[in-house]
Design an enzyme around this catalytic site. Sequence first.
Site, PDB file in Angstrom:
ATOM      1  NE  ARG A 118      -3.973  -2.081   2.020  1.00 50.50           N
ATOM      2  CZ  ARG A 118      -3.947  -3.028   2.944  1.00 50.50           C
ATOM      3  NH1 ARG A 118      -3.114  -2.933   3.964  1.00 50.50           N
ATOM      4  NH2 ARG A 118      -4.767  -4.062   2.860  1.00 50.50           N
ATOM      5  CE  LYS A 140      -1.433  13.554 -14.656  1.00 48.20           C
ATOM      6  NZ  LYS A 140      -1.800  14.036 -15.996  1.00 48.20           N
ATOM      7  CD  GLU A 182       5.757  15.617 -22.767  1.00 47.52           C
ATOM      8  OE1 GLU A 182       5.002  16.595 -22.589  1.00 47.52           O
ATOM      9  OE2 GLU A 182       5.344  14.430 -22.815  1.00 47.52           O
ATOM     10  CE  LYS A 224       4.356  17.213 -14.330  1.00 49.59           C
ATOM     11  NZ  LYS A 224       4.454  15.990 -15.090  1.00 49.59           N
ATOM     12  CD  GLU A 234      -4.927  15.761 -15.597  1.00 50.37           C
ATOM     13  OE1 GLU A 234      -3.764  15.390 -15.435  1.00 50.37           O
ATOM     14  OE2 GLU A 234      -5.629  15.447 -16.556  1.00 50.37           O
ATOM     15  NE  ARG A 238      -0.313  16.671 -12.992  1.00 53.08           N
ATOM     16  CZ  ARG A 238       0.395  15.907 -12.195  1.00 53.08           C
ATOM     17  NH1 ARG A 238       0.139  15.924 -10.882  1.00 53.08           N
ATOM     18  NH2 ARG A 238       1.352  15.131 -12.646  1.00 53.08           N
ATOM     19  CG  ASN A 242      -3.020  15.774 -19.887  1.00 53.10           C
ATOM     20  OD1 ASN A 242      -1.977  15.175 -19.661  1.00 53.10           O
ATOM     21  ND2 ASN A 242      -4.022  15.833 -19.027  1.00 53.10           N
ATOM     22  CG  HIS A 245      -0.193  14.450 -23.530  1.00 55.37           C
ATOM     23  ND1 HIS A 245       0.424  15.657 -23.809  1.00 55.37           N
ATOM     24  CD2 HIS A 245       0.708  13.745 -22.803  1.00 55.37           C
ATOM     25  CE1 HIS A 245       1.633  15.666 -23.253  1.00 55.37           C
ATOM     26  NE2 HIS A 245       1.834  14.523 -22.645  1.00 55.37           N
ATOM     27  CG  HIS A 249      -2.037   9.410 -24.788  1.00 54.87           C
ATOM     28  ND1 HIS A 249      -2.665   9.723 -23.605  1.00 54.87           N
ATOM     29  CD2 HIS A 249      -0.714   9.634 -24.575  1.00 54.87           C
ATOM     30  CE1 HIS A 249      -1.759  10.122 -22.723  1.00 54.87           C
ATOM     31  NE2 HIS A 249      -0.573  10.082 -23.279  1.00 54.87           N
ATOM     32  CG  HIS A 262       4.982  10.116 -24.455  1.00 55.46           C
ATOM     33  ND1 HIS A 262       3.631   9.879 -24.402  1.00 55.46           N
ATOM     34  CD2 HIS A 262       5.190  11.235 -23.717  1.00 55.46           C
ATOM     35  CE1 HIS A 262       3.048  10.808 -23.657  1.00 55.46           C
ATOM     36  NE2 HIS A 262       3.975  11.638 -23.229  1.00 55.46           N
TER      37      HIS A 262
HETATM   38  P1  NAD Z   1      11.883   5.818 -22.202  1.00 55.67           P
HETATM   39  O1  NAD Z   1      11.784   5.661 -20.755  1.00 55.67           O
HETATM   40  O2  NAD Z   1      11.435   4.707 -23.071  1.00 55.67           O
HETATM   41  O3  NAD Z   1      13.400   6.185 -22.553  1.00 55.67           O
HETATM   42  C1  NAD Z   1      13.752   6.389 -23.887  1.00 55.67           C
HETATM   43  C2  NAD Z   1      14.928   5.500 -24.310  1.00 55.67           C
HETATM   44  O4  NAD Z   1      16.127   6.051 -23.823  1.00 55.67           O
HETATM   45  C3  NAD Z   1      14.867   4.087 -23.780  1.00 55.67           C
HETATM   46  O5  NAD Z   1      15.368   3.216 -24.753  1.00 55.67           O
HETATM   47  C4  NAD Z   1      15.803   4.138 -22.584  1.00 55.67           C
HETATM   48  O6  NAD Z   1      16.328   2.885 -22.247  1.00 55.67           O
HETATM   49  C5  NAD Z   1      16.855   5.060 -23.093  1.00 55.67           C
HETATM   50  N1  NAD Z   1      17.600   5.798 -22.092  1.00 55.67           N
HETATM   51  C6  NAD Z   1      17.149   6.337 -20.938  1.00 55.67           C
HETATM   52  N2  NAD Z   1      18.092   7.080 -20.380  1.00 55.67           N
HETATM   53  C7  NAD Z   1      19.161   7.014 -21.174  1.00 55.67           C
HETATM   54  C8  NAD Z   1      20.451   7.592 -21.142  1.00 55.67           C
HETATM   55  N3  NAD Z   1      20.794   8.457 -20.190  1.00 55.67           N
HETATM   56  N4  NAD Z   1      21.329   7.282 -22.113  1.00 55.67           N
HETATM   57  C9  NAD Z   1      20.962   6.457 -23.125  1.00 55.67           C
HETATM   58  N5  NAD Z   1      19.762   5.909 -23.236  1.00 55.67           N
HETATM   59  C10 NAD Z   1      18.866   6.194 -22.262  1.00 55.67           C
HETATM   60  O7  NAD Z   1      11.092   7.105 -22.722  1.00 55.67           O
HETATM   61  P2  NAD Z   1      10.920   8.575 -22.115  1.00 55.67           P
HETATM   62  O8  NAD Z   1      10.771   9.445 -23.292  1.00 55.67           O
HETATM   63  O9  NAD Z   1      11.923   8.889 -21.095  1.00 55.67           O
HETATM   64  O10 NAD Z   1       9.525   8.480 -21.354  1.00 55.67           O
HETATM   65  C11 NAD Z   1       8.335   8.195 -22.054  1.00 55.67           C
HETATM   66  C12 NAD Z   1       7.332   7.648 -21.069  1.00 55.67           C
HETATM   67  O11 NAD Z   1       7.067   8.628 -20.074  1.00 55.67           O
HETATM   68  C13 NAD Z   1       6.013   7.284 -21.692  1.00 55.67           C
HETATM   69  O12 NAD Z   1       5.594   6.045 -21.207  1.00 55.67           O
HETATM   70  C14 NAD Z   1       5.075   8.378 -21.210  1.00 55.67           C
HETATM   71  O13 NAD Z   1       3.757   7.950 -21.111  1.00 55.67           O
HETATM   72  C15 NAD Z   1       5.659   8.700 -19.879  1.00 55.67           C
HETATM   73  N6  NAD Z   1       5.334  10.044 -19.383  1.00 55.67           N
HETATM   74  C16 NAD Z   1       4.865  10.148 -18.132  1.00 55.67           C
HETATM   75  C17 NAD Z   1       4.599  11.396 -17.606  1.00 55.67           C
HETATM   76  C18 NAD Z   1       4.149  11.513 -16.181  1.00 55.67           C
HETATM   77  O14 NAD Z   1       3.744  12.613 -15.782  1.00 55.67           O
HETATM   78  N7  NAD Z   1       4.236  10.480 -15.391  1.00 55.67           N
HETATM   79  C19 NAD Z   1       4.789  12.535 -18.380  1.00 55.67           C
HETATM   80  C20 NAD Z   1       5.285  12.396 -19.666  1.00 55.67           C
HETATM   81  C21 NAD Z   1       5.559  11.134 -20.168  1.00 55.67           C
HETATM   82  N1  GLY Z   2       2.486  14.946 -17.923  1.00 60.26           N
HETATM   83  C1  GLY Z   2       1.249  15.524 -17.530  1.00 60.26           C
HETATM   84  C2  GLY Z   2       1.102  15.676 -16.064  1.00 60.26           C
HETATM   85  O1  GLY Z   2       1.983  15.345 -15.317  1.00 60.26           O
HETATM   86  O2  GLY Z   2       0.081  16.109 -15.619  1.00 60.26           O
END
Ligand code: NAD
Ligand code: GLY
Length: 360
Positions: A118, A140, A182, A224, A234, A238, A242, A245, A249, A262
Amino acid sequence: MSVLNVELGERSYPIHIAQGLLGNAELIRPFISGHQVMVVSNETVAPLYLDTLLQSLTGLQVHTHILPDGEEFKNLEVLDGIFDALLRVPCDRQTTMIALGGGVVGDITGFAAACYQRGVPFIQIPTTLLAQVDSSVGGKTAVNHPRGKNMIGAFYQPRCVIADISTLNTLDDRQLSAGLAEVIKYGLIRDLDFFVWLEKNIDRLCQRDPEVLAEAIHRSCANKAEVVAEDELEGGVRALLNLGHTFGHAIEVGMGYGNWLHGEAVATGMLMAADLSCRSGWISRQAVRRIATLLERAGLPVVPPAELDVERYLQLMMVDKKVVDGHIRLVLLKDIGDAFVSDGYDSDLLRQTLAGQPPL
Ligand code: NAD
Ligand code: GLY
């Protein structure tokens, strides 16, 4: 080092941004409670940075769990693997979980931390630009479902975020550009000055000038942090984060997780949102062109994929957290730096945007 705070009362936490933070034990140790730590990373990031992080955790009982790399692995099965690793030890309720990686590792590890017994303490160490400016901040957490992106998840804040800018040196150009989407988003939704600064500095950002990168990360996180402090769950403002998005998506799911990054899907989605805003008489066509130019200079795609037709888009866009009573609400633009949530757009104009009819 620049330090920002996400102001959430007792759950407030710092975001540290600088070069060379990964092995800094003094920085990370105060946020670790208990004697057990579970570091979750992936098969790409772990060989690059896990050893350095582990040096800052000596004296603790440290366990590691390495995920396969890719958006397609941000799912319930891989999440279950994390629970299995925690229970095999077994890790107790004081265990601190650390996400070392991009947004995929951060989102799934954060959700595991929210659920395990939990809720256990959680630290974000983002290693992509996208994760440093967005996903590691704000709490998130989620996994994807085959029918919808980020559909299973929770709000769960980390205890701190450590953004070591030097990790970005090993990121490939396509991933850097995905992160810039972003960054540009903050300028578009609420910060015209930042958008203008990005227009001036985008080439230096693409060249990874460390000073300019640090400023872009700082200004993005400051935006942010302000939004999250105002509306953590949200209920209102907030949702503006998006922008692009709902379209994005749909592209990500429709094209198959991992085919469009993404950030790439968000970039094209933001331009689609701008296009619909223009067709609706809000933002000028000149401003839409300005947005497209900046996205293109950042190395991002601006043309929606031809494989998705209007009906498929609409079907995919219905699986969105902003849908209310079967109606798709969209983040649209009155101007650069001025976004709003609309459910009053004309659905024929949306169809024109989705069909990619000129002008886009
Ligand atoms: P990712 O985590 O897939 O990383 C991108 C690639 O880079 C991967 O292949 C990873 O292994 C590689 N990598 C990571 N760090 C590295 C480094 N320092 N050197 C070399 N390679 C490296 O993608 P991302 O763009 O970081 O994140 C996308 C994800 O984040 C999506 O799932 C999206 O939905 C999510 N997201 C979440 C939020 C949130 O608020 N929680 C906001 C935006 C996006
Ligand atoms: N990435 C959108 C949020 O964190 O609300």
